[in-house]
Scaffold this motif. Structure first.
Motif, PDB file in Angstrom:
ATOM      1  N   ILE A  14       0.999  -0.791   0.602  1.00 23.83           N
ATOM      2  CA  ILE A  14       0.295   0.233   0.189  1.00 23.83           C
ATOM      3  C   ILE A  14       0.770   1.257   0.005  1.00 23.83           C
ATOM      4  N   LEU A  15       0.643   2.207  -1.087  1.00 20.81           N
ATOM      5  CA  LEU A  15       1.340   3.117  -0.801  1.00 20.81           C
ATOM      6  C   LEU A  15       0.432   4.919  -1.284  1.00 20.81           C
ATOM      7  N   THR A  16       1.126   5.455  -0.131  1.00 10.21           N
ATOM      8  CA  THR A  16      -0.169   6.223   0.575  1.00 10.21           C
ATOM      9  C   THR A  16       1.014   7.572   0.550  1.00 10.21           C
ATOM     10  N   ILE A  17       0.216   8.659   0.535  1.00 11.18           N
ATOM     11  CA  ILE A  17       0.897   9.890  -0.379  1.00 11.18           C
ATOM     12  C   ILE A  17      -0.404  10.380   1.348  1.00 11.18           C
ATOM     13  N   GLY A  18       0.262  12.067   2.510  1.00  8.56           N
ATOM     14  CA  GLY A  18       0.268  12.816   3.163  1.00  8.56           C
ATOM     15  C   GLY A  18      -0.909  11.606   4.275  1.00  8.56           C
ATOM     16  N   ALA A  19      -1.754  11.601   4.136  1.00  7.02           N
ATOM     17  CA  ALA A  19      -2.232  11.796   5.837  1.00  7.02           C
ATOM     18  C   ALA A  19      -2.853  10.288   5.642  1.00  7.02           C
ATOM     19  N   THR A  20      -3.390   9.498   4.425  1.00  5.20           N
ATOM     20  CA  THR A  20      -3.642   8.469   4.338  1.00  5.20           C
ATOM     21  C   THR A  20      -3.081   7.047   4.916  1.00  5.20           C
ATOM     22  N   LEU A  21      -1.691   7.624   5.475  1.00  8.52           N
ATOM     23  CA  LEU A  21      -0.784   6.789   5.588  1.00  8.52           C
ATOM     24  C   LEU A  21      -2.013   6.459   7.299  1.00  8.52           C
ATOM     25  N   TYR A  22      -2.045   7.294   7.550  1.00 12.38           N
ATOM     26  CA  TYR A  22      -2.832   6.657   9.055  1.00 12.38           C
ATOM     27  C   TYR A  22      -4.233   5.887   8.848  1.00 12.38           C
ATOM     28  N   LYS A  23      -4.588   5.466   7.672  1.00 10.72           N
ATOM     29  CA  LYS A  23      -5.806   4.852   7.237  1.00 10.72           C
ATOM     30  C   LYS A  23      -5.192   3.862   6.785  1.00 10.72           C
ATOM     31  N   ALA A  24      -4.460   3.776   5.608  1.00  8.70           N
ATOM     32  CA  ALA A  24      -4.016   2.389   5.671  1.00  8.70           C
ATOM     33  C   ALA A  24      -3.721   1.853   6.653  1.00  8.70           C
ATOM     34  N   MET A  25      -2.789   2.461   7.907  1.00  9.52           N
ATOM     35  CA  MET A  25      -2.165   1.172   8.993  1.00  9.52           C
ATOM     36  C   MET A  25      -4.002   0.791   9.540  1.00  9.52           C
ATOM     37  N   GLU A  26      -4.907   1.049   9.318  1.00 13.19           N
ATOM     38  CA  GLU A  26      -6.076   0.927   9.843  1.00 13.19           C
ATOM     39  C   GLU A  26      -6.210  -0.116   9.491  1.00 13.19           C
ATOM     40  N   ALA A  27      -6.304   0.185   8.159  1.00 15.81           N
ATOM     41  CA  ALA A  27      -6.774  -0.538   7.142  1.00 15.81           C
ATOM     42  C   ALA A  27      -5.822  -2.106   7.045  1.00 15.81           C
ATOM     43  N   ALA A  28      -4.778  -1.828   7.144  1.00 18.08           N
ATOM     44  CA  ALA A  28      -3.411  -2.762   7.583  1.00 18.08           C
ATOM     45  C   ALA A  28      -3.943  -3.921   8.533  1.00 18.08           C
ATOM     46  N   ASP A  29      -4.286  -3.620   9.885  1.00 23.16           N
ATOM     47  CA  ASP A  29      -4.699  -4.275  10.657  1.00 23.16           C
ATOM     48  C   ASP A  29      -5.853  -4.578  10.629  1.00 23.16           C
ATOM     49  N   LEU A  30      -7.191  -4.038   9.771  1.00 20.76           N
ATOM     50  CA  LEU A  30      -8.055  -4.833   9.575  1.00 20.76           C
ATOM     51  C   LEU A  30      -7.461  -6.567   8.917  1.00 20.76           C
ATOM     52  N   LEU A  31      -6.619  -6.047   7.682  1.00 18.41           N
ATOM     53  CA  LEU A  31      -6.654  -7.067   6.402  1.00 18.41           C
ATOM     54  C   LEU A  31      -6.232  -8.406   7.142  1.00 18.41           C
ATOM     55  N   ARG A  32      -5.255  -8.132   8.546  1.00 21.05           N
ATOM     56  CA  ARG A  32      -4.132  -9.090   9.224  1.00 21.05           C
ATOM     57  C   ARG A  32      -5.712  -9.285  10.459  1.00 21.05           C
ATOM     58  N   ALA A  92       0.354  -6.568   4.775  1.00 23.97           N
ATOM     59  CA  ALA A  92       0.008  -5.340   4.163  1.00 23.97           C
ATOM     60  C   ALA A  92       1.709  -4.852   4.432  1.00 23.97           C
ATOM     61  N   GLU A  93       2.545  -3.886   3.277  1.00 25.09           N
ATOM     62  CA  GLU A  93       3.267  -3.498   3.107  1.00 25.09           C
ATOM     63  C   GLU A  93       2.733  -2.392   3.003  1.00 25.09           C
ATOM     64  N   ILE A  94       3.067  -1.397   4.463  1.00 24.78           N
ATOM     65  CA  ILE A  94       2.755   0.807   3.941  1.00 24.78           C
ATOM     66  C   ILE A  94       3.897   0.519   3.521  1.00 24.78           C
ATOM     67  N   ILE A  95       3.889   1.770   2.397  1.00 21.87           N
ATOM     68  CA  ILE A  95       5.624   2.690   2.113  1.00 21.87           C
ATOM     69  C   ILE A  95       4.770   3.477   2.266  1.00 21.87           C
ATOM     70  N   ASP A  96       5.083   4.723   2.640  1.00 26.41           N
ATOM     71  CA  ASP A  96       5.067   6.386   2.940  1.00 26.41           C
ATOM     72  C   ASP A  96       5.861   7.162   1.802  1.00 26.41           C
ATOM     73  N   ALA A  97       5.260   7.662   0.243  1.00 24.08           N
ATOM     74  CA  ALA A  97       5.759   8.460  -0.529  1.00 24.08           C
ATOM     75  C   ALA A  97       6.744   9.232  -0.237  1.00 24.08           C
ATOM     76  N   ARG A  98       6.304  10.484   0.859  1.00 27.69           N
ATOM     77  CA  ARG A  98       7.187  11.727   1.748  1.00 27.69           C
ATOM     78  C   ARG A  98       6.819  12.601   0.182  1.00 27.69           C
ATOM     79  N   SER A  99       7.442  12.120  -0.848  1.00 27.18           N
ATOM     80  CA  SER A  99       8.197  13.066  -1.862  1.00 27.18           C
ATOM     81  C   SER A  99       7.000  12.417  -3.000  1.00 27.18           C
ATOM     82  N   LEU A 100       6.442  13.240  -4.065  1.00 33.27           N
ATOM     83  CA  LEU A 100       6.016  13.330  -5.417  1.00 33.27           C
ATOM     84  C   LEU A 100       6.821  13.243  -6.706  1.00 33.27           C
TER      85      LEU A 100
END
Length: 504
Positions: free
Chosen positions: A411-429, A436-444
């Motif tokens: 899961i590649l995230t931009i900005g605040a969606t990082l934290y929603k992705a973390m919640e989604a990863a918890d749900l998947l598990r 889920a592997e969560i990657i924060d883009a940080r730079s565009l």
């Protein structure tokens, strides 16, 4: 003022503008010292400029000088001047300043006709010689885009690394260690959780706004040219408390409030950067980028390349992205900015990344649009073990970061969606036993795809998420690149998730 744009003219077509100098009456109590002067009279022009320069030198500006002239030729070779009469042009030609002023010089015994003829001949020869030099490849070589087809792209960024733009002592009001905000931050917990994993209270946590502040105040005490301004930047401390503590630290000319004019905020920052200073202008809400559209999209990104890299553009434009303030104050327009060549774009989501990316942006010599989510200003550091370092460090622009390792999906995230992705990863598990592997883009812009492609080799699937609406999202561009670069490793097409294509 030659009285024409292309075919349009100020007289009769623009209300209240038949005499441009009158505009000054609406600006300030001294009417901007506005004055109309006969541009066909060299002595009058010289006199007017001397008086206006004196006012500027005495710091009594701004000034407005409406120099009235006329354009004989068309706007361009394709302009046949059908919008004006032959008689109008001939009337102005009859009082051509070169001829009329020449006659005045002869009448007053300053020059004779032979001297004027010689001046005209010498001037014509000077223009011709200048033209020859400008078109002589031996003297004025042009870019060889056949031999170096990427040269324009190579000049788009200067990629400099500069501690300070000038070697002089920065003007500050107090030692850094005595700053009340600095002392307050020193007491905070730089990692969000204690040893048992329990989060510290929000008041005790070192927050994302603190990371931005630390990077900026460090640079203020290092670079004497650095200034910052925007709406409510001084005294108020910025609309979202990032600048609290800077008012005490800095004299007014280094941190000040700007009028509610985003075009003026960014436009003046561009001018300051072109003159060799480092500057942090601020757009209070991302939605207001449109008010500075030409400045952000057409001026800020292009001057380095257009000058052949002679000009640097050390401008870090802070842009705050809203989330709960209605349709005109809650939009993520990061995709608009990434579309423009010549801008670097970052969007940190953690205090550690916010500080490191701001340090890197301020160390550079390129224009950086620095997005900040209003959802995250108060969030603590949850990922970087050991917390946010007290000292100086940089995070290179363009490098994403793994926030959680996983095996089944990236899961590649931009900005605040990082934290929603973390919640989604918890749900998947919890519900499906998937990691889920969560990657924060940080730079565009720039963006290094190596880390994402390495993750894709492991998971085979990727989901891309941001708060920008899905239609026209930069994520679609990223998904395309990932497909092209990692096609053999994909078990399914990349999926892009963004905000609904509504007015939200």
């Amino acid at each position: 003022n030659n009285q024409y744009g292309m075919g349009g003219q100020t007289s009769g077509e623009t209300m209240g503008y038949s005499i441009a100098a009158r505009v000054g009456a609406a600006v300030n109590r001294v009417n901007m010292h506005a004055e109309r002067v006969d541009g066909y009279n060299p002595l009058a022009v010289i006199d007017a400029y001397e008086r206006k320069m004196q006012l500027i030198g005495d710091r009594k500006g701004p000034v407005f000088l409406d120099v009235l002239t006329y354009r004989f030729s068309g706007h361009s070779p394709s302009d046949s001047s059908t919008y004006r009469s032959k008689e109008e042009i001939e009337a102005w030609e009859s009082v051509d300043s070169i001829d009329s002023f020449g006659k005045e010089l002869i009448e007053n015994g300053v020059a004779d006709q032979s001297q004027l003829d010689r001046i005209r001949e010498e001037t014509g020869q000077l223009i011709l010689n200048s033209l020859k030099i400008a078109t002589d490849d031996r003297v004025s070589p042009r870019m060889d885009l056949v031999e170096r087809p990427n040269l324009i792209g190579e000049m788009m960024f200067s990629d400099g690394s500069v501690d300070r733009m000038e070697e002089r002592k920065p003007e500050v009001n107090m030692p850094l260690k005595e700053n009340p905000r600095v002392m307050q931050i020193a007491k905070k917990e730089r990692f969000a959780f204690d040893e048992s994993g329990k989060p510290f209270s929000a008041m005790k946590q070192y927050q994302l706004r603190d990371g931005i502040f630390e990077a900026i105040i460090h640079r203020f005490y290092q670079d004497p040219t650095l200034i910052a301004y925007g709406e409510e930047n001084r005294d108020w401390g910025g609309a979202f408390a990032v600048y609290r503590g800077l008012t005490e630290a800095l004299p007014y000319h280094r941190l000040f409030n700007a009028p509610i004019s985003e075009g003026a905020i960014v436009g003046t920052a561009i001018g300051y950067g072109m003159c060799g200073g480092k500057v942090i202008p601020e757009i209070m809400y991302c939605d207001f980028l449109g008010r500075s559209g030409d400045e952000v999209f057409n001026q800020l990104p292009k001057w380095q390349s257009m000058s052949g890299n002679l000009i640097k553009m050390p401008v870090v434009l802070r842009v705050s992205v809203g989330s709960k303030y209605g349709a005109q104050h809650s939009q993520d327009w990061s995709s608009l900015v990434t579309h423009i060549p010549g801008l670097k774009v970052v969007f940190p989501a953690t205090p550690y990344d916010a500080k490191g990316l701001m340090n890197a942006a301020l160390q550079g010599t390129d224009p950086v649009v620095y997005f900040e989510s209003q959802r995250l200003y108060g969030i603590g550091e949850q990922f970087h073990q050991g917390g946010v370092p007290e000292g100086y460090y940089e995070i290179p622009l363009g490098e994403p970061d793994i926030k959680r390792e996983g095996e089944d999906i990236t899961i590649l995230t931009i900005g605040a969606t990082l934290y929603k992705a973390m919640e989604a990863a918890d749900l998947l598990r919890e519900k499906y036993g998937l990691s889920a592997e969560i990657i924060d883009a940080r730079s565009l812009v720039p963006f290094n795809y190596d880390l994402v492609l390495k993750s894709l080799k492991k998971t085979g699937r990727i989901l891309l998420v941001s708060d920008a609406c899905q239609r026209g999202s930069y994520l679609n561009d990223m998904a395309q690149h990932i497909t092209e670069l990692g096609f053999d490793d994909l078990d399914a097409p990349p999926v892009v998730v963004g905000s609904r294509n509504w007015i939200t």
